[in-house]
Motif scaffolding. Structure first.
Motif, short mmCIF file in Angstrom:
data_model
loop_
_atom_site.label_atom_id
_atom_site.label_comp_id
_atom_site.label_asym_id
_atom_site.label_seq_id
_atom_site.Cartn_x
_atom_site.Cartn_y
_atom_site.Cartn_z
N GLU A 188 13.11 -7.91 4.10
CA GLU A 188 13.29 -6.67 4.86
C GLU A 188 11.99 -6.05 5.35
O GLU A 188 12.01 -5.20 6.23
CB GLU A 188 14.05 -5.65 4.00
N ARG A 189 10.86 -6.40 4.75
CA ARG A 189 9.63 -5.70 5.10
C ARG A 189 8.52 -6.68 5.42
O ARG A 189 8.40 -7.74 4.82
CB ARG A 189 9.16 -4.82 3.93
N ASP A 190 7.70 -6.31 6.37
CA ASP A 190 6.45 -7.02 6.60
C ASP A 190 5.40 -6.37 5.71
O ASP A 190 5.40 -5.15 5.54
CB ASP A 190 6.00 -6.91 8.06
N VAL A 191 4.53 -7.18 5.17
CA VAL A 191 3.49 -6.66 4.28
C VAL A 191 2.14 -6.87 4.93
O VAL A 191 1.85 -7.96 5.40
CB VAL A 191 3.53 -7.38 2.92
N SER A 192 1.33 -5.86 4.97
CA SER A 192 -0.01 -6.02 5.52
C SER A 192 -0.94 -5.00 4.89
O SER A 192 -0.51 -3.99 4.35
CB SER A 192 0.01 -5.83 7.05
N GLY A 193 -2.24 -5.30 4.99
CA GLY A 193 -3.27 -4.37 4.53
C GLY A 193 -3.05 -3.93 3.10
O GLY A 193 -2.75 -4.72 2.22
N GLU A 194 -3.12 -2.61 2.87
CA GLU A 194 -3.06 -2.08 1.51
C GLU A 194 -1.68 -2.22 0.91
O GLU A 194 -1.50 -2.10 -0.29
CB GLU A 194 -3.51 -0.62 1.50
N GLU A 195 -0.63 -2.39 1.75
CA GLU A 195 0.72 -2.54 1.21
C GLU A 195 0.99 -3.96 0.75
O GLU A 195 2.01 -4.25 0.18
CB GLU A 195 1.75 -2.11 2.25
N GLY A 196 0.06 -4.87 1.04
CA GLY A 196 0.18 -6.23 0.59
C GLY A 196 -0.72 -6.46 -0.61
O GLY A 196 -0.76 -5.67 -1.54
N ILE A 197 -1.46 -7.52 -0.53
CA ILE A 197 -2.43 -7.81 -1.58
C ILE A 197 -3.60 -6.84 -1.43
O ILE A 197 -4.10 -6.63 -0.33
CB ILE A 197 -2.90 -9.27 -1.45
N ARG A 198 -4.01 -6.24 -2.54
CA ARG A 198 -5.14 -5.32 -2.51
C ARG A 198 -6.44 -6.11 -2.64
O ARG A 198 -6.61 -6.88 -3.58
CB ARG A 198 -5.05 -4.30 -3.64
N VAL A 199 -7.36 -5.90 -1.72
CA VAL A 199 -8.62 -6.63 -1.69
C VAL A 199 -9.78 -5.66 -1.58
O VAL A 199 -9.73 -4.72 -0.78
CB VAL A 199 -8.68 -7.62 -0.51
N VAL A 200 -10.82 -5.88 -2.40
CA VAL A 200 -12.10 -5.19 -2.22
C VAL A 200 -13.18 -6.24 -2.35
O VAL A 200 -13.16 -7.07 -3.27
CB VAL A 200 -12.32 -4.08 -3.28
N LYS A 201 -14.13 -6.22 -1.42
CA LYS A 201 -15.24 -7.17 -1.49
C LYS A 201 -16.49 -6.51 -0.94
O LYS A 201 -16.42 -5.68 -0.03
CB LYS A 201 -14.91 -8.46 -0.75
N ARG A 202 -17.62 -6.86 -1.52
CA ARG A 202 -18.87 -6.23 -1.16
C ARG A 202 -20.03 -7.24 -1.17
O ARG A 202 -20.10 -8.12 -2.02
CB ARG A 202 -19.22 -5.12 -2.16
N LYS A 203 -20.93 -7.05 -0.22
CA LYS A 203 -22.20 -7.76 -0.28
C LYS A 203 -22.98 -7.24 -1.49
O LYS A 203 -22.92 -6.05 -1.81
CB LYS A 203 -23.00 -7.49 1.00
N GLY A 204 -23.72 -8.11 -2.14
CA GLY A 204 -24.54 -7.68 -3.27
C GLY A 204 -23.95 -8.12 -4.60
O GLY A 204 -23.24 -9.12 -4.69
N ASN A 205 -24.23 -7.34 -5.63
CA ASN A 205 -23.89 -7.78 -6.99
C ASN A 205 -22.52 -7.27 -7.43
O ASN A 205 -21.85 -6.49 -6.73
CB ASN A 205 -24.98 -7.36 -7.98
N VAL A 206 -22.12 -7.71 -8.60
CA VAL A 206 -20.80 -7.34 -9.13
C VAL A 206 -20.74 -5.85 -9.44
O VAL A 206 -19.67 -5.24 -9.34
CB VAL A 206 -20.47 -8.19 -10.38
N ALA A 207 -21.88 -5.26 -9.78
CA ALA A 207 -21.90 -3.81 -10.04
C ALA A 207 -21.49 -3.04 -8.79
O ALA A 207 -20.77 -2.04 -8.86
CB ALA A 207 -23.29 -3.38 -10.51
#
Length: 634
Positions: free
Chosen positions: A51-70
């Motif tokens: 019934e629903r399309d999933v996109s962006g924050e309503e789908g898989i939540r992703v955060v990624k950053r250049k640099g270190n794990v901190a």
């Protein structure tokens, strides 16, 4: 090179993934990210799948950053709580190959709908052609990476081939791509599973109770479970909360053996040392003892090398041996050449695995090829191993990691039992490999009727005494720091040694280059007059390994030549040698030992010198720039 972690179970995934990525920082990286599927989203998706399309924050939540794990952890802490309650997730630390280090090139990568997330270690060699084809079908790309191609390919196949499920879509995609990979994929469409696969890039599954972990190596797993399954090359696994199944990428069922990890959590902690590298330098006496434990018997004048015991006739009957390795392991292999040729009188060649695999090497039946790798996963060494096997050579492995690919694919071999090595610049792995090679050389010589039992006994006694002598050298740490304070701003350094200590000169120069970014070169001391002497002046320190052996007088002459050109000399010398103290600016005295064992002692001051120079220069010695711990791509 990159680090992979994955989790499926009942705990919050995000903290586990972040902690796992911290454990993998030593592998080298320039960006990091995680993707999770929350429990609420899983239930909602099961109810509303059609019934629903999933996109962006309503789908898989992703955060990624250049640099270190901190930096990644800080970004996640600033999110709105969408990571709370997530019980399925994947995480990644990236070492750039395609595309610069940036947020958009960091992993995980999503398909356009945001309901498939993928992390990838390796290189997709046909990514450019696949990108063109996918663009024809309307796909757009947000990164410069080869990895993003794979997630869109999975999406495309899943959408366009009837009756295809998640597992089959991944399998179909992997049959199309060319290159090396270790991947972990999740999807909102089938949110109760992780799909992992490897070809040329290591992956291990941690087995818990109602939960499973995935990682590039065992370091992130040991505090959660001691039971692991190492995937073989060409394996693909579907991992759920209630179990996992391993098949080949071609969909043939594979047996999976659960292995118990042989190290403790304390071994991957710093233990009060400022850096892992310093801790691992100081661990070398105990590591040497561990390599020998249960293998050396002076009272019986015997060696018990279980992994090679049944193959001694093959080794002794070899028409020649070829040692293949990379980096520090290559230097250990060069010492192994000297040891085997002297003790067993077998002709030995030493080759860089990366060169061996790309020429047409003369190797075949009757040859014994010895491959050396700390991780057991070094890409070039693995490729060279397979070429040697294809051509009929007998292949023996020397590695540290139980269950690694080299351990599985060689005909037989020997573990070094050095424990996890976290510092990118190898230290204790080198000494462990040299101890192993020494024991192999002596074992081969024992089959020589010309060798007396007395000689064997002396060699074994000398070997057992080395760890105590190494501890004596480590007590000179403060003195070596004082010497480093005189040279931390040098721009060029030469390392010179002869015989067994020429490879140590190479290794000392490599350590300085790796962690301090000072240009350094190692040479046989006698070769100085054939070019390098042109570099000598008051601004070029020269490190001499000048122990009392058969070439001692020759090395003294080399030192005089450097002094006459105003060069500054640091000498590694034998205790009690006052003569050298009159001609060298700095002397580091080490205990006397048999010439064949001296590399185990002479290397330690060079490791400490490099370490202290690097710290004085403000360098990150555990994670030097541009380097990764395990080189699993070309």
């Amino acid at each position: 090179m990159c680090g992979i972690v994955g989790y499926i179970g009942k705990r919050d995934a995000a903290p586990l993934l972040l902690h796992g990525l911290k454990r993998l920082e030593y592998r080298g990286y320039d960006s990091a990210g995680i993707a999770v599927i929350g429990e609420e989203r899983v239930k909602e998706k099961e109810e509303e799948r059609a019934e629903r399309d999933v996109s962006g924050e309503e789908g898989i939540r992703v955060v990624k950053r250049k640099g270190n794990v901190a930096a990644l952890a800080e970004a996640i802490a600033g999110c709105d709580g969408g990571f709370l309650g997530a019980t399925v997730g994947i995480g990644h630390t990236r070492w750039a190959t395609h595309g610069d280090p940036s947020d958009r090139n960091a992993h995980p990568h999503l398909n356009e709908a945001g309901d498939i997330a993928l992390i990838h270690n390796g290189i997709i060699e046909n990514h450019a052609a696949l990108r063109v084809e996918l663009e024809k079908y309307g796909y757009s790309f947000v990164s410069d990476t080869d990895s993003e191609v794979l997630v869109h390919l999975i999406d495309h196949l899943w959408a366009n081939i009837p009756f295809l499920d998640f597992e089959s879509a991944v399998r179909q995609a992997l049959s199309i791509v060319e290159g090396a990979y270790g991947i972990c994929v999740i999807s909102m469409r089938e949110p109760d599973r992780l799909i992992v696969a490897r070809k040329g890039s290591p992956l291990v599954i941690g087995v818990g109770e109602g939960e499973y972990f995935v990682a590039s190596d065992a370091a992130p797993l040991v505090e959660y479970t001691r039971h692991v399954v190492y995937l073989a090359d060409g394996d693909m696994a579907v991992v759920r909360r209630d179990g996992f199944k391993v098949k080949s990428i071609g969909n043939i069922e594979r047996e999976s053996m659960v292995t118990e990890l042989d190290f403790e959590i304390e071994e991957i902690e710093k233990g009060g040392f400022e850096h892992f590298m310093l801790k691992e330098i100081f661990e070398q006496p105990s590591v040497m003892r561990d390599v020998m434990r249960g293998r050396v018997s002076v009272e019986h004048n015997a060696l018990h090398l279980g992994g090679i015991q049944d193959h001694l006739d093959t080794l002794r009957g070899a028409k020649r041996m070829v040692i293949l390795a990379c980096g520090t392991s290559w230097h250990a292999g060069l010492i192994g050449k000297y040891l085997i040729e002297e003790f067993a009188r077998i002709c030995v060649e030493v080759d860089y695995a990366s060169e061996f695999r790309y020429r047409n090497p003369i190797v075949g039946p009757g040859d014994v090829v010895i491959v050396i790798s700390q991780s057991g996963e070094t890409a070039d060494t693995l490729a060279a191993l397979r070429i040697a096997k294809e051509r009929g050579a007998t292949v023996m492995g020397i590695c540290n990691v139980v269950g690694s690919t080299i351990a599985r694919e060689t005909h037989f071999g020997m573990y070094t039992h050095a424990g996890p090595e976290i510092g990118v610049a190898s230290t204790k792995a080198f000494t462990a490999q040299v101890v192993a090679l020494f024991m192999i050389a002596v074992q081969l010589r024992m089959g020589n009727p010309e060798m007396s039992g007395v000689e064997t006994s002396v060699l074994l006694q000398e070997l057992l005494a080395v760890p105590d002598k190494a501890e004596q050298i480590l007590r000179l740490n403060d003195d070596i720091l004082s010497i480093a304070e005189s040279y931390w701003d040098a721009e060029h350094v030469l390392y010179l040694g002869r015989g067994y200590n020429f490879p140590v000169a190479l290794e000392g120069a490599l350590k300085l280059k790796e962690i301090s970014y000072i240009h350094a070169e190692g040479y046989p001391a006698a070769e100085m007059k054939h070019g390098p002497i042109a570099l000598i002046d008051e601004d070029v320190p020269v490190v001499f390994i000048a122990i009392r052996d058969h070439s001692y007088r020759k090395v003294l002459s080399n030192i005089e030549e450097v002094r006459s050109r105003k060069g500054r000399v640091i000498a590694i010398a034998t205790e009690g040698d006052r003569e050298i103290g009159r001609i060298a600016e700095h002397v580091i005295y080490i205990p006397e030992a048999a010439a064949a064992l001296m590399p185990l002692l002479t290397v330690i001051p060079l490791q400490l010198l490099a370490y202290h120079i690097a710290t004085l220069r403000g360098c990150n010695v555990d994670r030097p720039r541009n380097l990764a711990k395990s080189v699993t791509v070309e």
